[in-house]
Design an enzyme around this catalytic site. Structure first.
Site, short mmCIF file in Angstrom:
data_model
loop_
_atom_site.label_atom_id
_atom_site.label_comp_id
_atom_site.label_asym_id
_atom_site.label_seq_id
_atom_site.Cartn_x
_atom_site.Cartn_y
_atom_site.Cartn_z
N ARG A 125 0.85 -4.10 7.96
CA ARG A 125 -0.28 -4.00 8.87
C ARG A 125 -0.76 -5.39 9.30
O ARG A 125 -0.49 -6.39 8.64
CB ARG A 125 -1.43 -3.24 8.22
CG ARG A 125 -1.19 -1.77 8.00
CD ARG A 125 -2.38 -1.09 7.34
NE ARG A 125 -2.56 -1.53 5.96
CZ ARG A 125 -3.47 -2.42 5.56
NH1 ARG A 125 -4.29 -2.99 6.44
NH2 ARG A 125 -3.58 -2.74 4.29
N LYS B 240 -3.24 4.65 9.97
CA LYS B 240 -4.48 4.02 9.55
C LYS B 240 -5.52 4.02 10.66
O LYS B 240 -6.72 3.97 10.39
CB LYS B 240 -4.21 2.59 9.08
CG LYS B 240 -3.45 2.52 7.75
CD LYS B 240 -4.15 3.32 6.63
CE LYS B 240 -3.43 3.15 5.30
NZ LYS B 240 -4.00 4.03 4.25
N HIS C 28 -9.93 6.70 0.63
CA HIS C 28 -8.57 6.18 0.58
C HIS C 28 -8.02 6.51 -0.81
O HIS C 28 -8.12 5.72 -1.75
CB HIS C 28 -8.57 4.67 0.81
CG HIS C 28 -7.21 4.07 0.91
ND1 HIS C 28 -6.94 2.76 0.55
CD2 HIS C 28 -6.04 4.58 1.35
CE1 HIS C 28 -5.67 2.51 0.75
NE2 HIS C 28 -5.09 3.59 1.23
N SER D 286 -2.81 -0.01 -1.46
CA SER D 286 -1.35 0.05 -1.46
C SER D 286 -0.79 -0.75 -2.64
O SER D 286 -1.23 -1.86 -2.92
CB SER D 286 -0.82 -0.53 -0.15
OG SER D 286 0.58 -0.54 -0.14
N LYS E 151 -0.93 5.10 -6.17
CA LYS E 151 -1.51 6.37 -5.73
C LYS E 151 -0.44 7.44 -5.53
O LYS E 151 -0.54 8.55 -6.02
CB LYS E 151 -2.29 6.21 -4.42
CG LYS E 151 -3.56 5.43 -4.51
CD LYS E 151 -4.43 5.60 -3.27
CE LYS E 151 -3.70 5.56 -1.97
NZ LYS E 151 -3.01 4.27 -1.72
N THR E 152 0.57 7.08 -4.75
CA THR E 152 1.62 8.05 -4.42
C THR E 152 2.38 8.47 -5.66
O THR E 152 2.60 9.67 -5.91
CB THR E 152 2.59 7.45 -3.39
OG1 THR E 152 1.87 7.12 -2.20
CG2 THR E 152 3.68 8.44 -3.04
N ASP F 4 -2.63 10.06 0.43
CA ASP F 4 -3.26 8.78 0.75
C ASP F 4 -4.69 8.86 1.28
O ASP F 4 -5.46 7.95 1.05
CB ASP F 4 -2.40 8.05 1.79
CG ASP F 4 -2.76 6.59 1.96
OD1 ASP F 4 -2.94 5.90 0.94
OD2 ASP F 4 -2.86 6.13 3.10
N ARG G 35 9.55 1.41 3.02
CA ARG G 35 8.88 2.71 2.86
C ARG G 35 9.73 3.85 3.42
O ARG G 35 10.68 3.65 4.18
CB ARG G 35 7.53 2.70 3.58
CG ARG G 35 6.49 1.80 2.93
CD ARG G 35 5.19 1.83 3.71
NE ARG G 35 4.16 0.98 3.12
CZ ARG G 35 3.22 1.40 2.30
NH1 ARG G 35 3.15 2.70 1.97
NH2 ARG G 35 2.33 0.58 1.81
#
Length: 532
Positions: A60, A200, A219, A239, A243-244, A258, A324
């Site tokens: 990003r 996002k 988030h 990130s 989390k994932t 997410d 990713r």
């Protein structure tokens, strides 16, 4: 010429977008893969995946994100963290982008942001790249054919990577631009092919809209116990914090990966898919996510692969450590069909501590939970943003400052009120370093993290004996079945005890210095637990 699965009720011409080449409305996955291949946007991978490189930008560009400062939002936006753009600059940007689009083919997806019909946002995504359309079709929620027939977009996002902004003319910072205009219900993205900007942008929209409805945008990832959607858990984290990985527990049902909302009804997913990191991904540690990397239409982004066999290299980060894959939620066998869950019984705040100071898990009081939520401490992982090549300690309030248009206290107060009302138990979980800081120690064993989370979610961890952490004041378990007791005391994992003490003192001061910005905006109970 309009080609698509349905004839949309509202076309781009109705929005003043004219002079285009062919416009493809709501193509499904096979057609989007075929179009992307014909246009030379990437290659077909094993199992029918789509292999793509995003070129110059593999993460990003938060410094290039702007909010248009209009009268209606001037007092509501957190301007210290959101760069402003003038209405005139946006209008010039919009006009020049539309002119640039003339004669070009465009791909349109009409999608929902949010699984809860009461709070979802109807979003139209207009993309120059066919694979961006495929990506966002995975990441947002897909309407039924009947819902598409009358679909009227509330917000439109236009993404044209080949367009380069002019900072002097468009009131932005570089040729790359992400500009949000809440009055015109329009987002413009140019100068970057990184697909994460698309999702996002929707998250940022919902982060602005939902608090006024009493809904907490988060988030986080979320799951619930099998057969019991009421037993929900949410996992906050930036990130690279896990989390994932940690929410994709085969023993629980995945609500989402997410981004979620917490309403008066409960938890709901914003998305319809997952955008998972693939560096060092293995079938042993993460079989479900690994399996998606060979399923039809999964977008494989910025991964090195064999040019002949198309076999992926999960260890080669020469393109970016931020490699990713993007896939629909139904590619995960235990994913929720509804994207809905109850009020969270457990709230997990994930942090990746590059100092090697924080314990693998700690129990937080409600005031401590708000303190750590507003602090949002973690280490920014390599590749997530441009210029980040190794972990960097960072405080990202609400575990998502780049996506928060309102002041942090708005979200912090919402979270505190919901915790108080529904009685959630809060935990801080460190997935970062142990036995030393980054460069000396090692990453926290994922097996230990999973065991601790299991104990937290099934309630057994509450029965453990706890000690008071001398640096941060939260409760840390002394022993947990299946976890090395030494791991629970981070100081004991360091050979250099003086080095640990010095790092701990440094981190405590960083917390204290960072939190000064919130002291004038918070209640006394949170001030009382402030460190330092």
């Amino acid at each position: 010429m309009d080609i698509g699965r349905v004839n949309p009720a509202h076309k781009l011409e109705d929005q003043g977008i004219t002079g285009l080449g062919t416009v493809y409305y709501n193509l499904m996955e096979p057609a989007l893969v075929e179009a992307a291949l014909k246009r030379g946007e990437g290659e077909l991978g094993q199992g029918g995946t789509f292999l793509v490189s995003t070129g110059k930008f593999t993460g990003r560009s938060p410094k290039d994100k702007h909010v248009v400062k209009t009268e209606s939002v001037a007092d509501a936006i957190w301007w210290e963290a959101n760069a402003e753009m003038s209405p005139a600059g946006f209008d010039a940007l919009h006009a020049d982008m539309l002119e640039h689009m003339k004669g070009k083919d465009m791909f349109v997806q009409d999608l929902f942001g949010g699984a809860d019909p009461e709070h979802r946002l109807d979003v139209r995504m207009v993309t120059e790249l066919a694979w961006h359309n495929l990506f966002i079709r995975h990441l947002l929620r897909r309407p039924s054919r009947e819902e598409l027939d009358g679909f009227a977009p509330e917000f439109t996002i236009i993404n044209v990577p080949s367009f380069k902004a002019d900072p002097a003319k468009h009131d932005c910072k570089s040729e790359t631009v992400i500009a949000l205009n809440f009055d015109k219900k329009l987002i413009l993205i140019g100068g970057t092919e990184y697909a994460g900007e698309n999702k996002k942008s929707v998250f940022t929209l919902l982060n602005y809209i939902l608090p006024e409805k009493g809904v907490m945008p988060m988030h986080c990832s979320a799951n619930h116990a099998k057969g019991n959607p009421v037993d929900a858990a949410i996992f906050f984290g930036l990130s690279g914090t896990g989390k994932t990985t940690l929410s994709a527990d085969p023993e629980r049902v995945l609500i989402g990966d997410d981004e979620h909302g917490w309403s008066e009804r409960g938890t709901f997913n914003f998305e319809g898919g997952c955008y998972a990191k693939t560096i060092s991904l293995s079938p042993e540690a993460e079989p479900e996510i690994y399996a998606t990397t060979s399923k039809f239409a999964t977008v494989i982004e910025n991964m090195v692969y064999d040019p002949e066999t198309k076999e992926l290299d999960f260890e080669d980060d020469s393109l970016t450590p931020n490699m990713r894959c993007a896939y629909p939620l139904d590619y995960i066998s235990n994913a929720s069909e509804t994207g809905l869950g109850g009020h969270p019984k457990n709230i997990i705040m994930l942090t990746c501590d590059a100092f090697g100071v924080l314990p693998p898990i700690a129990r937080l009081t409600p005031a401590q939970a708000m303190y750590h939520f507003l602090s949002g401490f973690t280490s920014k992982m390599a590749g997530t943003e441009r210029g980040v090549t190794e972990p960097q300690p960072v405080f990202s309030t609400c575990f998502g400052a780049p996506f928060m248009p309102r002041r942090p206290e708005v979200y912090g107060n919402l979270l505190r009120d919901k915790i108080a009302k529904h009685g959630a138990t809060c935990w801080l979980v460190n997935t970062g370093w142990t036995g030393g800081a980054y460069g000396t120690g090692s990453r926290m064993p994922i097996k230990a993290t999973r065991a601790l989370l299991t104990a937290a979610l099934d309630g057994s961890l509450n029965e453990a004996t706890f000690r008071k952490d001398p640096n941060f004041g939260f409760d840390v378990p002394v022993t947990v079945p299946g976890v090395d007791a030494g791991l629970l005391d981070p100081r004991s994992t360091w050979t250099d005890k003086d080095g640990y003490d010095a790092n701990a003192a440094k981190l405590v001061k960083m917390f204290s210095d960072n939190f000064e910005q919130y002291l004038a905006h918070i209640d006394e109970d949170v001030k009382a637990v402030a460190i330092g």
